[in-house]
Design a protein around this motif. Structure first.
Motif, PDB file in Angstrom:
ATOM      1  N   GLY A  32     -46.505 -15.341 -66.691  1.00 18.33           N
ATOM      2  CA  GLY A  32     -45.459 -15.143 -65.694  1.00 18.33           C
ATOM      3  C   GLY A  32     -45.185 -16.399 -64.896  1.00 18.33           C
ATOM      4  O   GLY A  32     -44.028 -16.695 -64.545  1.00 18.33           O
ATOM      5  N   PHE A  33     -46.235 -17.155 -64.605  1.00 14.37           N
ATOM      6  CA  PHE A  33     -46.072 -18.414 -63.876  1.00 14.37           C
ATOM      7  C   PHE A  33     -45.255 -19.409 -64.691  1.00 14.37           C
ATOM      8  O   PHE A  33     -44.297 -20.018 -64.196  1.00 14.37           O
ATOM      9  N   PHE A  34     -45.598 -19.592 -65.959  1.00 17.16           N
ATOM     10  CA  PHE A  34     -44.884 -20.559 -66.788  1.00 17.16           C
ATOM     11  C   PHE A  34     -43.436 -20.133 -67.023  1.00 17.16           C
ATOM     12  O   PHE A  34     -42.511 -20.957 -66.993  1.00 17.16           O
ATOM     13  N   THR A  35     -43.224 -18.844 -67.236  1.00 17.39           N
ATOM     14  CA  THR A  35     -41.883 -18.350 -67.516  1.00 17.39           C
ATOM     15  C   THR A  35     -40.958 -18.538 -66.319  1.00 17.39           C
ATOM     16  O   THR A  35     -39.737 -18.654 -66.470  1.00 17.39           O
ATOM     17  N   ALA A  36     -41.529 -18.595 -65.126  1.00 16.90           N
ATOM     18  CA  ALA A  36     -40.729 -18.743 -63.908  1.00 16.90           C
ATOM     19  C   ALA A  36     -40.251 -20.169 -63.687  1.00 16.90           C
ATOM     20  O   ALA A  36     -39.550 -20.431 -62.712  1.00 16.90           O
ATOM     21  N   HIS A  37     -40.598 -21.097 -64.587  1.00 15.24           N
ATOM     22  CA  HIS A  37     -40.192 -22.495 -64.447  1.00 15.24           C
ATOM     23  C   HIS A  37     -39.139 -22.864 -65.490  1.00 15.24           C
ATOM     24  O   HIS A  37     -39.227 -22.444 -66.651  1.00 15.24           O
ATOM     25  N   THR A  78     -45.240 -19.900 -56.538  1.00 19.30           N
ATOM     26  CA  THR A  78     -44.310 -19.508 -57.592  1.00 19.30           C
ATOM     27  C   THR A  78     -44.238 -17.994 -57.724  1.00 19.30           C
ATOM     28  O   THR A  78     -43.155 -17.408 -57.815  1.00 19.30           O
ATOM     29  N   LEU A  79     -45.398 -17.341 -57.717  1.00 21.65           N
ATOM     30  CA  LEU A  79     -45.419 -15.890 -57.864  1.00 21.65           C
ATOM     31  C   LEU A  79     -44.790 -15.198 -56.660  1.00 21.65           C
ATOM     32  O   LEU A  79     -44.133 -14.157 -56.797  1.00 21.65           O
ATOM     33  N   LEU A  80     -44.959 -15.769 -55.470  1.00 20.00           N
ATOM     34  CA  LEU A  80     -44.351 -15.182 -54.279  1.00 20.00           C
ATOM     35  C   LEU A  80     -42.826 -15.311 -54.302  1.00 20.00           C
ATOM     36  O   LEU A  80     -42.123 -14.553 -53.619  1.00 20.00           O
ATOM     37  N   SER A  81     -42.328 -16.250 -55.077  1.00 20.03           N
ATOM     38  CA  SER A  81     -40.880 -16.449 -55.164  1.00 20.03           C
ATOM     39  C   SER A  81     -40.242 -15.602 -56.266  1.00 20.03           C
ATOM     40  O   SER A  81     -39.036 -15.720 -56.503  1.00 20.03           O
ATOM     41  N   TYR A  82     -41.002 -14.761 -56.911  1.00 14.36           N
ATOM     42  CA  TYR A  82     -40.462 -13.940 -57.996  1.00 14.36           C
ATOM     43  C   TYR A  82     -39.245 -13.113 -57.584  1.00 14.36           C
ATOM     44  O   TYR A  82     -38.280 -13.010 -58.352  1.00 14.36           O
ATOM     45  N   PRO A  83     -39.240 -12.477 -56.392  1.00  5.18           N
ATOM     46  CA  PRO A  83     -38.035 -11.723 -56.019  1.00  5.18           C
ATOM     47  C   PRO A  83     -36.771 -12.581 -56.026  1.00  5.18           C
ATOM     48  O   PRO A  83     -35.716 -12.149 -56.488  1.00  5.18           O
ATOM     49  N   THR A  84     -36.887 -13.814 -55.535  1.00  4.78           N
ATOM     50  CA  THR A  84     -35.735 -14.722 -55.532  1.00  4.78           C
ATOM     51  C   THR A  84     -35.317 -15.082 -56.947  1.00  4.78           C
ATOM     52  O   THR A  84     -34.124 -15.047 -57.290  1.00  4.78           O
ATOM     53  N   TYR A  85     -36.297 -15.422 -57.786  1.00  2.00           N
ATOM     54  CA  TYR A  85     -35.972 -15.821 -59.155  1.00  2.00           C
ATOM     55  C   TYR A  85     -35.379 -14.658 -59.950  1.00  2.00           C
ATOM     56  O   TYR A  85     -34.446 -14.841 -60.743  1.00  2.00           O
ATOM     57  N   GLU A 113     -51.268 -24.055 -54.138  1.00  2.00           N
ATOM     58  CA  GLU A 113     -50.036 -24.809 -53.905  1.00  2.00           C
ATOM     59  C   GLU A 113     -49.013 -24.669 -55.032  1.00  2.00           C
ATOM     60  O   GLU A 113     -47.840 -24.991 -54.840  1.00  2.00           O
ATOM     61  N   LEU A 114     -49.460 -24.193 -56.182  1.00  2.29           N
ATOM     62  CA  LEU A 114     -48.566 -24.137 -57.331  1.00  2.29           C
ATOM     63  C   LEU A 114     -48.377 -22.701 -57.831  1.00  2.29           C
ATOM     64  O   LEU A 114     -47.266 -22.188 -57.877  1.00  2.29           O
ATOM     65  N   HIS A 115     -49.468 -22.030 -58.179  1.00  2.00           N
ATOM     66  CA  HIS A 115     -49.352 -20.696 -58.771  1.00  2.00           C
ATOM     67  C   HIS A 115     -48.862 -19.654 -57.771  1.00  2.00           C
ATOM     68  O   HIS A 115     -47.874 -18.940 -58.029  1.00  2.00           O
ATOM     69  N   ILE A 116     -49.545 -19.535 -56.641  1.00  2.00           N
ATOM     70  CA  ILE A 116     -49.203 -18.479 -55.688  1.00  2.00           C
ATOM     71  C   ILE A 116     -47.799 -18.645 -55.117  1.00  2.00           C
ATOM     72  O   ILE A 116     -47.036 -17.669 -55.058  1.00  2.00           O
TER      73      ILE A 116
END
Length: 337
Positions: free
Chosen positions: A281-286, A111-118, A106-109
């Motif tokens: 990568g997860f933390f940096t995306a926040h 976020t990682l799937l939203s990488y293209p948007t970010y 619910e949290l990590h995946i």
């Protein structure tokens, strides 16, 4: 690339996803308490009657469970949870494992799937402390079992009289320490009021443990100096400046012979491990979380504050979690990695 080569490449990528099915299946089963429902052999229809779940989708979940060996088929189209492979979900003792699956799914995946948007928008996710604070506290408690021995050893060797756990979560470290050192005064501090309330509930039988709601960067003890301070898994909530300020703040009230125990994932300590890179990568995306510390950053931070740093010790090497000690005395002893 020829068409048959593309087909083989695609097939290879599809096969790489097979291992994900077990994680997904366990997550769904834990969320809906299905492993307990199938603790004794039952048919899909029987569980549907008890739960009101979709029969069609439950049947799909059961069929997948049989393939990944989470469920075992019995006579009469009945299925039973595999105690060997999923027995941890049959009691409350598996709560930490279930929380880990929830955090990943619910949290990590997402976020990682939203990488293209970010990456294209330069936007960032926002970590929801109210929604996931308790989940993270539960998963963090899993590390306690790997780290508690080193802390107990220091308490014994140093004749520690006071312990403070900043970012204490559910207070597991303090309860484990109390089992061996019931006369040591201990205080747990956490920013999340719900987490502190639950920590108090779990620790109500321990008279030497107190909990307070507070910010680690500004909290200070009311009874003078402290012998041992725990700061475990909180650096990724702080930027570089705030990490240094936290250590400088602690240095003002730790005893001259005291120790600071640090446990944190480190981004670059072992370049062969993939998980710390993904975690970073997860933390940096926040927008309200921060990149993992590096070895060089930790060294510089300790030097700036005037603390001596010990050798890094792995807690969970494959996850990049390491521990080290900080002490007020500054020496020129070189750091070993």
């Amino acid at each position: 690339m020829k068409e048959w080569q593309k087909a083989l490449k695609a097939r290879g990528w599809m096969k790489k996803n097979e291992s994900f099915l077990s994680t997904w299946h366990a997550y769904v089963g834990n969320e809906l308490n299905l492993f307990r429902m199938f603790e004794k052999p039952k048919t899909v229809r029987e569980v549907v009657d008890e739960t009101g779940l979709s029969e069609e989708l439950l049947d799909c979940w059961v069929q997948i469970g049989a393939v990944v060996h989470h469920l075992r088929k019995r006579t009469g189209n009945r299925y039973r949870t595999s105690k060997k492979n999923c027995g941890e979900f049959l009691s409350s003792e598996g709560a930490g494992i279930g929380a880990l699956l929830k955090e990943v799914m619910e949290l990590h995946i997402p976020t990682l799937l939203s990488y293209p948007t970010y990456m294209t928008s330069n936007e960032r996710a926002v970590f929801n402390h109210d929604r996931f604070g308790s989940v993270v506290a539960e998963t963090s408690s899993l590390l306690e079992n790997f780290a508690i021995k080193r802390i107990k050893r220091i308490v014994q060797e140093e004749n520690t009289q006071t312990v403070v756990d900043l970012g204490c979560g559910y207070g597991g470290y303090l309860r484990k320490l109390t089992e061996t050192f019931p006369t040591v005064d201990m205080v747990g501090v956490d920013l999340n009021e719900d987490v502190v309330a639950y920590a108090r509930q779990l620790s109500k039988e321990y008279s030497n443990i107190q909990f307070e709601v507070g910010d680690a960067s500004t909290w200070h003890p009311s009874t003078g100096e402290v012998d041992l301070v725990l700061i475990h898994n909180i650096f990724h909530y702080l930027d570089l400046t705030s990490r240094q300020q936290l250590l400088r703040h602690i240095s003002k009230w730790i005893s001259k012979d005291g120790k600071i125990s640090v446990i944190t994932p480190i981004n670059d300590i072992d370049q062969s491990m993939a998980f710390p890179k993904v975690f970073n990568g997860f933390f940096t995306a926040h927008s309200n979380l921060h990149p993992l510390p590096t070895v060089e950053g930790i060294q510089e931070m300790a030097h700036e504050v005037g603390l001596t740093i010990s050798k890094f010790q792995p807690i969970v090497r494959e996850g990049g979690w390491y521990s080290y000690w900080l002490t007020p005395q500054q020496t020129d002893v070189p750091l070993e990695v």
